[in-house]
Design a protein around this motif. Structure first.
Motif, short mmCIF file in Angstrom:
data_model
loop_
_atom_site.label_atom_id
_atom_site.label_comp_id
_atom_site.label_asym_id
_atom_site.label_seq_id
_atom_site.Cartn_x
_atom_site.Cartn_y
_atom_site.Cartn_z
N LEU A 29 -103.54 -0.63 -31.50
CA LEU A 29 -103.38 -0.01 -29.69
C LEU A 29 -104.18 1.25 -29.52
O LEU A 29 -104.73 1.32 -28.52
CB LEU A 29 -102.03 0.21 -29.41
CG LEU A 29 -101.00 -1.07 -29.44
CD1 LEU A 29 -99.40 -0.40 -29.47
CD2 LEU A 29 -101.43 -2.08 -28.49
N ASP A 30 -104.10 2.14 -30.29
CA ASP A 30 -105.02 3.61 -30.18
C ASP A 30 -106.34 3.30 -29.47
O ASP A 30 -106.56 4.16 -28.52
CB ASP A 30 -104.85 4.33 -31.10
CG ASP A 30 -103.23 4.79 -31.64
OD1 ASP A 30 -102.53 4.52 -30.76
OD2 ASP A 30 -103.03 5.40 -32.87
N THR A 61 -106.69 -0.99 -18.49
CA THR A 61 -107.31 -1.85 -17.61
C THR A 61 -107.35 -3.31 -18.52
O THR A 61 -106.71 -3.33 -19.59
CB THR A 61 -108.83 -1.91 -17.73
OG1 THR A 61 -109.61 -2.16 -18.83
CG2 THR A 61 -109.24 -0.47 -17.06
N ILE A 62 -107.42 -4.58 -17.71
CA ILE A 62 -107.31 -5.78 -18.15
C ILE A 62 -108.20 -5.96 -19.33
O ILE A 62 -108.24 -6.80 -20.25
CB ILE A 62 -107.16 -6.86 -17.24
CG1 ILE A 62 -106.67 -8.34 -17.67
CG2 ILE A 62 -108.62 -7.03 -16.54
CD1 ILE A 62 -105.29 -8.56 -17.95
N GLU A 63 -109.51 -5.42 -19.05
CA GLU A 63 -110.45 -5.36 -20.23
C GLU A 63 -110.07 -4.64 -21.39
O GLU A 63 -110.42 -5.34 -22.50
CB GLU A 63 -111.68 -4.87 -19.64
CG GLU A 63 -112.37 -5.84 -18.66
CD GLU A 63 -111.95 -5.51 -17.10
OE1 GLU A 63 -111.16 -4.49 -16.86
OE2 GLU A 63 -112.12 -6.38 -16.36
N ASP A 64 -109.35 -3.82 -21.37
CA ASP A 64 -108.84 -2.98 -22.67
C ASP A 64 -107.69 -4.07 -23.26
O ASP A 64 -107.70 -3.98 -24.36
CB ASP A 64 -108.15 -1.67 -22.22
CG ASP A 64 -109.19 -0.58 -21.71
OD1 ASP A 64 -110.23 -0.60 -22.40
OD2 ASP A 64 -108.97 -0.01 -20.82
N ALA A 65 -106.97 -4.43 -22.38
CA ALA A 65 -105.92 -5.21 -23.04
C ALA A 65 -106.67 -6.59 -23.65
O ALA A 65 -106.14 -6.64 -24.77
CB ALA A 65 -105.04 -5.94 -21.78
N ARG A 66 -107.52 -7.23 -23.08
CA ARG A 66 -108.03 -8.31 -23.81
C ARG A 66 -108.95 -7.86 -25.06
O ARG A 66 -108.84 -8.39 -26.14
CB ARG A 66 -109.11 -8.93 -22.73
CG ARG A 66 -108.64 -9.74 -21.59
CD ARG A 66 -109.55 -10.23 -20.94
NE ARG A 66 -109.14 -10.78 -19.65
CZ ARG A 66 -109.32 -10.72 -18.29
NH1 ARG A 66 -110.49 -9.71 -18.20
NH2 ARG A 66 -108.99 -11.22 -17.46
N ALA A 67 -109.55 -6.71 -25.05
CA ALA A 67 -110.27 -6.29 -26.17
C ALA A 67 -109.47 -5.87 -27.32
O ALA A 67 -109.60 -6.30 -28.34
CB ALA A 67 -111.03 -5.06 -25.85
N TRP A 68 -108.38 -5.40 -26.72
CA TRP A 68 -107.08 -5.21 -28.05
C TRP A 68 -106.74 -6.44 -28.67
O TRP A 68 -106.75 -6.61 -29.84
CB TRP A 68 -105.89 -4.36 -27.44
CG TRP A 68 -104.70 -4.45 -28.33
CD1 TRP A 68 -104.62 -3.78 -29.62
CD2 TRP A 68 -103.74 -5.35 -28.11
NE1 TRP A 68 -103.29 -4.11 -29.94
CE2 TRP A 68 -102.81 -5.32 -29.23
CE3 TRP A 68 -103.19 -6.12 -27.01
CZ2 TRP A 68 -101.69 -5.92 -29.40
CZ3 TRP A 68 -102.04 -6.97 -27.20
CH2 TRP A 68 -101.19 -6.78 -28.35
N TYR A 69 -106.29 -7.36 -27.78
CA TYR A 69 -105.81 -8.49 -28.34
C TYR A 69 -106.88 -9.17 -29.20
O TYR A 69 -106.60 -9.72 -30.47
CB TYR A 69 -105.33 -9.56 -27.15
CG TYR A 69 -104.68 -10.82 -27.38
CD1 TYR A 69 -103.06 -10.81 -28.27
CD2 TYR A 69 -105.02 -11.78 -28.08
CE1 TYR A 69 -102.59 -11.73 -28.57
CE2 TYR A 69 -104.45 -13.08 -28.39
CZ TYR A 69 -103.14 -12.91 -28.99
OH TYR A 69 -102.48 -13.96 -29.51
N SER A 71 -109.18 -7.75 -30.76
CA SER A 71 -110.07 -7.06 -31.68
C SER A 71 -109.48 -7.71 -33.16
O SER A 71 -108.72 -8.30 -33.48
CB SER A 71 -109.52 -5.74 -31.70
OG SER A 71 -107.97 -5.37 -31.92
N PRO A 72 -110.55 -7.59 -34.06
CA PRO A 72 -110.31 -7.83 -35.47
C PRO A 72 -109.16 -7.26 -35.96
O PRO A 72 -108.57 -7.91 -36.83
CB PRO A 72 -111.49 -7.33 -36.13
CG PRO A 72 -112.68 -7.33 -35.12
CD PRO A 72 -111.87 -7.22 -33.84
N ILE A 77 -103.43 -8.82 -37.89
CA ILE A 77 -101.78 -8.82 -38.08
C ILE A 77 -101.15 -9.59 -37.28
O ILE A 77 -100.16 -9.88 -37.61
CB ILE A 77 -101.43 -7.36 -37.94
CG1 ILE A 77 -101.58 -6.75 -36.48
CG2 ILE A 77 -102.17 -6.31 -38.96
CD1 ILE A 77 -100.86 -5.50 -36.02
N VAL A 78 -101.88 -10.31 -36.47
CA VAL A 78 -101.03 -11.31 -35.56
C VAL A 78 -100.24 -12.52 -36.52
O VAL A 78 -99.06 -12.79 -36.07
CB VAL A 78 -101.71 -12.21 -34.72
CG1 VAL A 78 -101.28 -13.39 -33.84
CG2 VAL A 78 -102.52 -11.27 -33.42
N PRO A 79 -100.66 -13.02 -37.41
CA PRO A 79 -99.79 -14.02 -38.24
C PRO A 79 -98.60 -13.26 -38.77
O PRO A 79 -97.62 -14.26 -38.89
CB PRO A 79 -100.76 -14.44 -39.32
CG PRO A 79 -102.08 -14.13 -38.70
CD PRO A 79 -101.97 -12.97 -38.03
#
Length: 113
Positions: A29-30, A61-69, A71-72, A77-79
């Motif tokens: 997130l950071d 911003t929504i761009e930051d949220a998308r970029a976080w989600y 991101s490699p 860690i999503v799984p």
């Protein structure tokens, strides 16, 4: 405009992968200015049903949220979570500071007439 990531996570048995996910998510997130706003607090349901837990993150911003989600680091860690905690994850823009729901209602009323 602030944007949000929301997760509705259904009840599940504790799992070591989820513990690892929790230990690693903050670092993802950071770089995007993300922070926890709600993280597993009890939900007081007033209408409808809500099985499970709510997690809410805020981003500049929504761009930051998308970029976080996307991101490699986060995708790695999503799984750890998704394989053990079923649920729904959403990204959504917040409203502008001058948001006016009454004006929205008037526009809707005019469209219906």
């Amino acid at each position: 405009m602030t944007a949000y990531a929301l997760a509705h996570l259904l009840p599940a048995e504790p799992h070591p992968d989820v513990a690892e996910y929790l230990e690693r998510i903050e670092a993802t997130l950071d770089p995007f200015g993300g922070r926890f706003l709600v993280h597993g607090a009890p939900v007081e349901v007033r209408e409808g049903e809500w099985p499970g837990h709510l997690v809410m993150l805020g981003f500049p911003t929504i761009e930051d949220a998308r970029a976080w989600y996307d991101s490699p680091a986060y995708q790695e860690i999503v799984p750890l979570r998704a394989d053990h905690l079923p649920g729904t994850v959403l990204l959504v823009d917040g409203v502008e500071p001058d948001h006016d729901s009454a004006a929205m209602g008037q526009t809707l009323r005019a469209a219906i007439a």
